[in-house]
Each structure stands twice: as C-alpha cells, then as structure tokens.
Design a protein around this motif. Structure first.
Motif, PDB file in Angstrom:
ATOM      1  N   ASP A 195       0.810  -1.218   0.000  1.00 16.06           N
ATOM      2  CA  ASP A 195       0.000   0.000   0.000  1.00 16.06           C
ATOM      3  C   ASP A 195       0.844   1.269   0.000  1.00 16.06           C
ATOM      4  OD1 ASP A 195      -2.609  -1.287   0.250  1.00 16.06           O
ATOM      5  OD2 ASP A 195      -1.907  -1.902   2.238  1.00 16.06           O
ATOM      6  N   VAL A 196       2.036   1.197   0.573  1.00 15.20           N
ATOM      7  CA  VAL A 196       2.897   2.370   0.701  1.00 15.20           C
ATOM      8  C   VAL A 196       4.308   2.009   0.237  1.00 15.20           C
ATOM      9  CG1 VAL A 196       3.831   4.126   2.256  1.00 15.20           C
ATOM     10  CG2 VAL A 196       1.567   3.142   2.705  1.00 15.20           C
ATOM     11  N   VAL A 197       4.884   2.885  -0.593  1.00 19.85           N
ATOM     12  CA  VAL A 197       6.297   2.757  -0.956  1.00 19.85           C
ATOM     13  C   VAL A 197       7.003   4.021  -0.488  1.00 19.85           C
ATOM     14  CG1 VAL A 197       8.001   2.545  -2.794  1.00 19.85           C
ATOM     15  CG2 VAL A 197       5.840   1.277  -2.948  1.00 19.85           C
ATOM     16  N   VAL A 198       8.024   3.850   0.347  1.00 21.16           N
ATOM     17  CA  VAL A 198       8.829   4.958   0.836  1.00 21.16           C
ATOM     18  C   VAL A 198      10.124   4.979   0.033  1.00 21.16           C
ATOM     19  CG1 VAL A 198      10.057   5.947   2.800  1.00 21.16           C
ATOM     20  CG2 VAL A 198       7.854   4.791   3.154  1.00 21.16           C
ATOM     21  N   VAL A 199      10.334   6.044  -0.735  1.00 21.45           N
ATOM     22  CA  VAL A 199      11.549   6.175  -1.538  1.00 21.45           C
ATOM     23  C   VAL A 199      12.517   7.089  -0.798  1.00 21.45           C
ATOM     24  CG1 VAL A 199      12.530   6.878  -3.748  1.00 21.45           C
ATOM     25  CG2 VAL A 199      10.245   5.858  -3.673  1.00 21.45           C
ATOM     26  N   LEU A 200      13.646   6.529  -0.350  1.00 19.56           N
ATOM     27  CA  LEU A 200      14.676   7.289   0.357  1.00 19.56           C
ATOM     28  C   LEU A 200      15.667   7.828  -0.677  1.00 19.56           C
ATOM     29  CD1 LEU A 200      15.274   4.680   3.193  1.00 19.56           C
ATOM     30  CD2 LEU A 200      14.058   6.846   3.427  1.00 19.56           C
ATOM     31  N   THR A 201      15.804   9.165  -0.749  1.00 17.75           N
ATOM     32  CA  THR A 201      16.683   9.773  -1.747  1.00 17.75           C
ATOM     33  C   THR A 201      17.877  10.425  -1.075  1.00 17.75           C
ATOM     34  OG1 THR A 201      15.763  12.010  -1.749  1.00 17.75           O
ATOM     35  CG2 THR A 201      14.616  10.352  -3.061  1.00 17.75           C
ATOM     36  N   LYS A 202      18.894  10.734  -1.880  1.00 14.57           N
ATOM     37  CA  LYS A 202      20.027  11.506  -1.381  1.00 14.57           C
ATOM     38  C   LYS A 202      19.555  12.875  -0.903  1.00 14.57           C
ATOM     39  CE  LYS A 202      24.182   9.722  -3.616  1.00 14.57           C
ATOM     40  NZ  LYS A 202      25.292  10.045  -4.535  1.00 14.57           N
ATOM     41  N   GLY A 203      20.386  13.498  -0.062  1.00 14.55           N
ATOM     42  CA  GLY A 203      19.934  14.672   0.664  1.00 14.55           C
ATOM     43  C   GLY A 203      19.964  15.990  -0.057  1.00 14.55           C
ATOM     44  N   THR A 204      19.316  16.120  -1.205  1.00 14.46           N
ATOM     45  CA  THR A 204      19.190  17.421  -1.854  1.00 14.46           C
ATOM     46  C   THR A 204      17.741  17.648  -2.251  1.00 14.46           C
ATOM     47  OG1 THR A 204      19.577  16.632  -4.109  1.00 14.46           O
ATOM     48  CG2 THR A 204      21.517  17.231  -2.809  1.00 14.46           C
ATOM     49  N   ALA A 247       2.984   6.924  -2.463  1.00 10.31           N
ATOM     50  CA  ALA A 247       4.442   6.970  -2.652  1.00 10.31           C
ATOM     51  C   ALA A 247       4.945   8.159  -1.856  1.00 10.31           C
ATOM     52  CB  ALA A 247       4.795   7.125  -4.123  1.00 10.31           C
ATOM     53  N   LEU A 248       5.800   7.913  -0.864  1.00 10.55           N
ATOM     54  CA  LEU A 248       6.327   8.960   0.002  1.00 10.55           C
ATOM     55  C   LEU A 248       7.807   9.148  -0.297  1.00 10.55           C
ATOM     56  CD1 LEU A 248       4.658   7.879   3.385  1.00 10.55           C
ATOM     57  CD2 LEU A 248       3.755   9.430   1.631  1.00 10.55           C
ATOM     58  N   ILE A 249       8.179  10.363  -0.699  1.00 13.48           N
ATOM     59  CA  ILE A 249       9.582  10.657  -1.018  1.00 13.48           C
ATOM     60  C   ILE A 249      10.229  11.267   0.214  1.00 13.48           C
ATOM     61  CG2 ILE A 249      11.138  11.915  -2.545  1.00 13.48           C
ATOM     62  CD1 ILE A 249       8.747  11.983  -4.545  1.00 13.48           C
ATOM     63  N   VAL A 250      11.278  10.626   0.704  1.00 12.06           N
ATOM     64  CA  VAL A 250      11.900  11.008   1.968  1.00 12.06           C
ATOM     65  C   VAL A 250      13.397  11.210   1.746  1.00 12.06           C
ATOM     66  CG1 VAL A 250      12.306  10.367   4.366  1.00 12.06           C
ATOM     67  CG2 VAL A 250      10.183   9.662   3.226  1.00 12.06           C
TER      68      VAL A 250
END
Length: 730
Positions: free
Chosen positions: A77-86, A132-135
C-alpha cells in the motif's frame, strides 16, 4: 510459502501502465519480476535488504519504479523512496513518479507526496489509495515520516510498506570510520530507520546501488575467513540490473580507450596540473582576459570550449541533414568546490564567449584557425563511427559562425541548491535554455540531478583521497549516450585523476563480476603491505581507492608514460641488469618454454634496478613498493615457494608514442604462441611471471638514445580476485 517467478502477475493495472509507457524489454521485465518474487518470499530488513545492483546512470531508477508498480499490484500500500539529501533530487524524483504513474494518479488510485509537505488532513478516501512517500535521507525528513506513519495516520503502520533506498552507496552504510565528517549523521539516520522498522508490520527493504564496494563496508558480523578473506554481509538477495544497448560506462572510457582507431580512443584529453591552478582563482599575471584565444597557459579549457561548440554544431548539422529536430547540448566544468572559484570560472567562460562571438562576426584569422583545429580533432572520431554523415569543414564553420552570431551559448553557475532549483525544468532536470549550455559548479552537480545530452566534461576535483561513488559521478560521464553524440564527446582531466578513475573502474568491474558469477559468496581478498613489509589482511573500510590495485588471473601490470634517464646516468645500471639476467638464466631452478623460474628476491631486485633508470611523466606512477608488494602477494599464493617466471626479449625497437599521440602501453605484443605475453600466460600457472623487454631506446623513436629494460608483471592463472592496497587509512 515460497513463490515461484511465475506467480508474479504482470497484468495488474499499475505495472501494465508502466510497461505500456516504457516498452520494457524481456531482460528488464525479468529483473523486475524476479525482484518482486524475492521481496514476496524473503524476509528483508535494513541490515539484510534486497539489492538491485546496477551501474552508474544505467537505468536503476527505471527499474525500481517498475518494481514499485509490481508492489502496488501485489498488496503493498505504501512505498517509501529514500533519496540523497538534496531538494533538487527530491523534486526530480517527485516529477518522475508523477510522470510514470500519471494514469493511476488521474484515476485516483495513487498519490505521491514529498514527506515534508504531506497534508495533515488526508481523508479516508485519499488514504485508501496507494501512496508513494519521497523522503530525503536527512533527520528531519525521517522524523516527519515517523510522525506521519505512527501519529498523524497510524492506520498506515499496519499496512504493507516497501522501503526503497535509492543510491544506497557506501555513504548510506553505517560503518565506523572516524574520518567521515558525516558519520554521526549517517549513524543517526540508520538508527532512525531501524527504530521505525521495529514499529511497522514487517516492512520490506530494497536497496538500489551502483557501487558493489558498499557491500564490503558493513562491519556487523563481518568475518575473516582463513586469515584473509573478508566476507560482506550478503543482502537477502541481489538482482543485477541489465545494461541497455545505449549505455556508455567505464568500459568505453578506460578499456576501449586503449584500442587505436576506436571512437573511444579520442575521448580523453590530458590537462596539466598547472592549468587547474589557473582555474582556481583570478590572477591577472597569469590570465590576460583580452588574449584568451591565444594565451599559452590555458590551452585545454580553450580547446574544451571550442570542441563543445564545434561538436554541438556537428551534431546539429547532422540532425538537420536527417530531417530531425536539432538537439540542445550541455558541457560541465567541475574543478573546485569554492564559490569564488566558480565566479572566476564564470567570468572566464563569458570572456571566451565574447571573444569568440567577436571573432565569428569578424571572421578573424585566429578564429578560423581555432575552429579548423577543433574540426580536425573531432572529425577523426566522427569518421571512426561507421554510418555517420560526415560534414565538411565549411559546413561546420558556417554552423559555428551562425551559432555564435545568434548567441546559442549560455553559461550558468550551479553551486547551491537554490541555483539548481531555479534551473530545473518541469521534469526536475537541469533546463537546457539554449542549443549549447555550459554548467559551472561543484559537488551539487553530482547528486543525482539529470543533465541531458552531455558531450563535454572538464573535471579537476583532486581530493587527497578518492571515494568510488563520488569520483565517477562528479564528472557525470556515464549514462545513456547515442554513439553519434559519443563521437563528438571529449573528457578533460589530469593524468593523475584519469589513472585513479581507471583503477576505480577496474575495482568496480571485478567486484561486479564476482557478483555475476556468484563468487562473492566466497568473499574477495583484501590485502595490504604492512609496516614490516609483510602482506597482511586489510579491512575494506580502510582502503584509499587511489592506492589500490586489482589483481586477477593473468592480469598485466606495467609502467606507462615515462622517459629513460640520460645514457651517461643509466648505462652502468643497464649493464648490471644485463649481467644479472644472464646469471639468473644460468642458475634458474627450472626452465620451460624459454622462461626461467627464479627466486622472488632476485626478481624484485631486477625491478628495483629498472625503477632507478626510468623517469615518470606528470601524473604517471611506477611505485616500487606497489610492484614489490604485488609480487610478494602473488608468490605467497602458492605453497611451493616464492618463485617468479622470468621471460626476456632483446633488441626491441618500440616507439615511445603511438600514432594517436598517446604513450605506448603494449610493448609485450602477443605474437601468436611464441609471443612473450602468450608464453608468460602459458607458464604462469602457479607462479607469477616477469617479462623484461630490452629496448634499444633510439632517439628517432622518442627516447634518449639509451638502451633500457621495460618490465611487465603477469599474475598467475591460479590466483583469487584480490584488492591490493598499497596504502591504507590508519
């Protein structure tokens, strides 16, 4: 319950939309479905994640988005996408997900949110959709994620959640290394993810990385097997992202570059260290702004700008001939981190632009000479690509003149997140405002921000120690490239930096091949030369990537890029080497195929004598300690004693430079079964080989008129893939 690959359904609405839009080929779809099957059947965590291992700029994002689609179709139900810090990368990821899942978003089946701007009053109707949560990998973002999942919308914590750690290079791995300034922050981030995981209902974890090295930098449960092999924490599973046919990577820049006549052999242009000094700060004594087109101490930056303009003009002319819309092109200058340096470089580039525009309008002799020289350089590689439409010099000259007169060039300084954000287009990529775009900047340019149609790279970041993930991405030189663009691409850096990049490429390639053949399950050997000159196991997280050598079966190792000492200085040493060679042949322990088995110490002494007769050019290395250390290690691999095969050839007439102007790097021609390299590889089964070629060193061949010996080490066939560190961090 185990799920077979066939149980993964590919006809769900999310994946079908993606497949229709992107036209996935069979290999890529298989990678996505295998990954999904393993996520469904395997328990993963941040310590034992699933792993998507791709190459830099090779389509990893495309692949994990496909996995996201399958995940939504299989109960996540939820996908958390961890991105580089910019913030720029967050914006780019947000735009990409919106674009890819456009149909499902319009159908109210899905919502995409930046975690820092997620609404505080989502209704039940909205929460029933896929999320989709972009973190950003940053503490405040992770705090906001925890708050959203556990406090604001606690119902989400019981749902099926997939974490995707994008660009999970070794900056994301929580290993103990006090040199890293951001260690504390990284450990806090790791602990926050771990804390959050413990409160959720069996979340799944998928890491996406281009650096297999990162897998060897995790200390928990790391073991040393039989005194030397460091075994990484293996992911719960690893899937290799297939490489598409338009991918240009290290094999092009470093392997094919040595093949004369190949398009890739024209890519690299050497920059002298003193020219990088000129790029650091304004100095009126060094640089006269009104003489930039003729000044002698800035030849490469001038050549780089001209080649970019002429290269863009060649491609735009070709596209017009084909009846297609001319593309916009880009060029990166990345030599310093400081804003003062960027301001100076910006002024320098704008002055170049002004002088070139003036020269084009006046059609001055200097302008014509510069355009002709650039055309001559670029047309070699354009002709090397079969099937290319070849423009005449007049065609290109008129295209360049028109481009300058109409001011097709725009340069931009990009040294802050604010700059990047202002320059992004609606898709989250750096906007190409004009047909020819020059970007001047520092580290902000490497952090995953997409820059289209790059055909020029001027790179000069020269840190004391190099890190694999950052060095190769700083230059932005890898990625999808049409071969026609590659034919007009040029890469400018110092020989020192180029050599380090080549070593890192070899290192990356060998570790990747270990994964491809499953050899990583047995570990990879990491060794160093210790204080007492013995060979000892080396912890992978102590490696300085600028001081390592990859050793594999039958690999060659030889000095390249040198001049001999003067005859009066070295002739006595050469006579001593001649004498010792003859003596070693007479007293050899064993002879086979014209090679002689000699003691390790005798071979090392020969290399030491040769080392004293050669003078390395700027940026070229012949570290005696490294050669001795590699020989020590290779000889210790075999339990039958420390011996080396000695193979000699005399009266060689090799030239110092190849026809393309590059240093000769293959003095050991295979020459069929009797060639020295073929013989060396034949006898080097359990012992390494040392080929010694006695060159005449004549002046007409570019030498100083003195005979000399050229050594080549060849690793034995029975040796393990090994990372040898000449220097390590204490």
């Amino acid at each position: 319950m185990n799920r077979s690959l066939t149980s993964v359904q590919v006809d769900g609405p999310f994946f079908q939309n993606l497949k229709r839009k992107n036209q996935y080929n069979e290999d890529l779809q298989s990678c996505m479905t295998r990954t999904m099957a393993k996520l469904l059947e395997t328990s993963t965590s941040e310590h034992h994640p699933g792993m998507l291992l791709g190459k830099i700029q090779s389509g990893k994002t495309r692949t994990f988005i496909g996995v996201m689609g399958l995940a939504y179709d299989h109960g996540y139900d939820v996908v958390v996408v961890l991105t580089k810090g910019t913030n720029a990368l967050v914006k780019q990821t947000y735009a990409r997900l919106h674009q890819e899942f456009e149909e499902r978003i319009e159908a109210d089946d899905m919502r995409v949110y930046d975690i820092m701007s997620i609404p505080q009053n989502l209704r039940k109707y909205e929460l029933s959709q896929k999320l989709a949560l972009i973190v950003k990998k940053e503490t405040h973002n992770l705090d906001r994620l925890k708050e959203a999942l556990l406090e604001t919308y606690p119902g989400l914590s019981g749902r099926k959640i997939l974490f995707i750690d994008d660009e999970a290079d070794f900056a994301s791995v929580a290993y103990e290394n006090k040199r890293e300034q951001n260690l504390k922050t990284m450990r806090v981030i790791a602990s926050k993810i771990n804390e959050l995981r413990s409160t959720l209902n069996r979340p799944s974890f998928l890491q996406v990385t281009a650096t297999p090295y990162s897998l060897y930098l995790q200390p928990e449960d790391m073991t040393i097997h039989e005194g030397k092999v460091f075994e990484p924490i293996r992911p719960a599973f690893t899937e290799l992202v297939p490489i598409h046919d338009r991918y240009v990577g290290g094999d092009v820049y470093f392997d094919r570059a040595d093949v004369e006549g190949d398009v890739a052999s024209y890519l690299y242009h050497e920059v002298k260290e003193n020219e990088l000094e000129v790029m650091k700060k304004m100095d009126g004594r060094r640089v006269k702004m009104d003489r930039l087109l003729t000044q002698k101490n800035i030849p490469n930056i001038r050549e780089a700008i001209l080649n970019f303009i002429v290269g863009s003009s060649i491609r735009r002319w070709q596209q017009k001939q084909e009846g297609s819309r001319p593309e916009k092109y880009s060029f990166i200058i990345h030599t310093e981190r400081g804003k003062h340096a960027h301001a100076w470089q910006g002024e320098l580039i704008r002055s170049f632009e002004d002088l070139l525009i003036e020269g084009a309008r006046e059609e001055s002799p200097v302008f014509k000479e510069l355009i002709h020289a650039s055309y001559q350089d670029l047309i070699r590689s354009v002709k090397a690509l079969k099937g290319n439409t070849i423009p005449t010099y007049n065609d290109v000259y008129e295209e360049v003149r028109m481009s300058l007169d109409e001011e097709y060039i725009v340069s931009s300084i990009v040294n802050s997140e604010k700059d990047v954000t202002e320059l992004l287009d609606v898709t989250g990529q750096l906007q190409l405002r004009a047909p020819m775009n020059i970007f001047i900047g520092g580290q902000i340019l490497d952090r995953g921000v997409t820059i289209n149609n790059l055909i020029g790279f001027f790179y000069g970041r020269n840190p004391k120690s190099f890190q694999q993930d950052t060095v190769l991405q700083h230059s932005r030189m890898y990625g999808a490239r049409p071969m026609e663009d590659l034919a007009v691409t040029r890469f400018y850096t110092t020989q020192k930096i180029y050599a380090v990049m080549k070593r890192i490429h070899e290192f990356d390639r060998e570790l990747r091949q270990a994964f491809e053949r499953g050899g990583h399950k047995r570990g990879v050997v990491f060794v160093q030369r210790d204080m007492d000159s013995s060979i000892q196991p080396c912890s992978p997280n102590k490696l300085l990537l600028s001081n390592l050598t990859m050793i594999k079966p039958h690999k060659r190792m030889l000095p390249i890029g040198f001049q001999t000492g003067y005859k009066t200085h070295i002739q006595k040493t050469i006579r001593e080497i001649d004498r010792r060679v003859e003596q070693l042949k007479k007293n050899a322990r064993y002879t086979e195929h014209g090679a002689y088995l000699v003691r390790l110490e005798d071979a090392k002494e020969l290399i030491g004598l040769i080392h004293s007769t050669l003078e390395m050019e700027e940026g070229r290395d012949f570290h005696l300690e490294e050669y001795h250390g590699v020989l020590d290690y290779l000889s210790s691999e075999n339990g039958s004693g420390a011996y080396v095969w000695l193979l000699t050839r005399e009266k060689r007439q090799i030239r110092r430079f190849k026809e393309n102007g590059k240093f000769e790097n293959s003095p050991d021609t295979p020459g069929g079964e009797k060639g020295e390299l073929s013989v060396a590889r034949k006898v080097a089964e359990n012992h390494p080989a040392l080929i010694m070629l006695r060159q005449e060193g004549k002046k007409e061949n570019g030498w100083r008129g003195a005979p000399f010996w050229w050594p080549i080490l060849v690793a034995q066939r029975h040796t393990s893939p090994t990372v040898y560190a000449n220097k390590t961090v204490k």
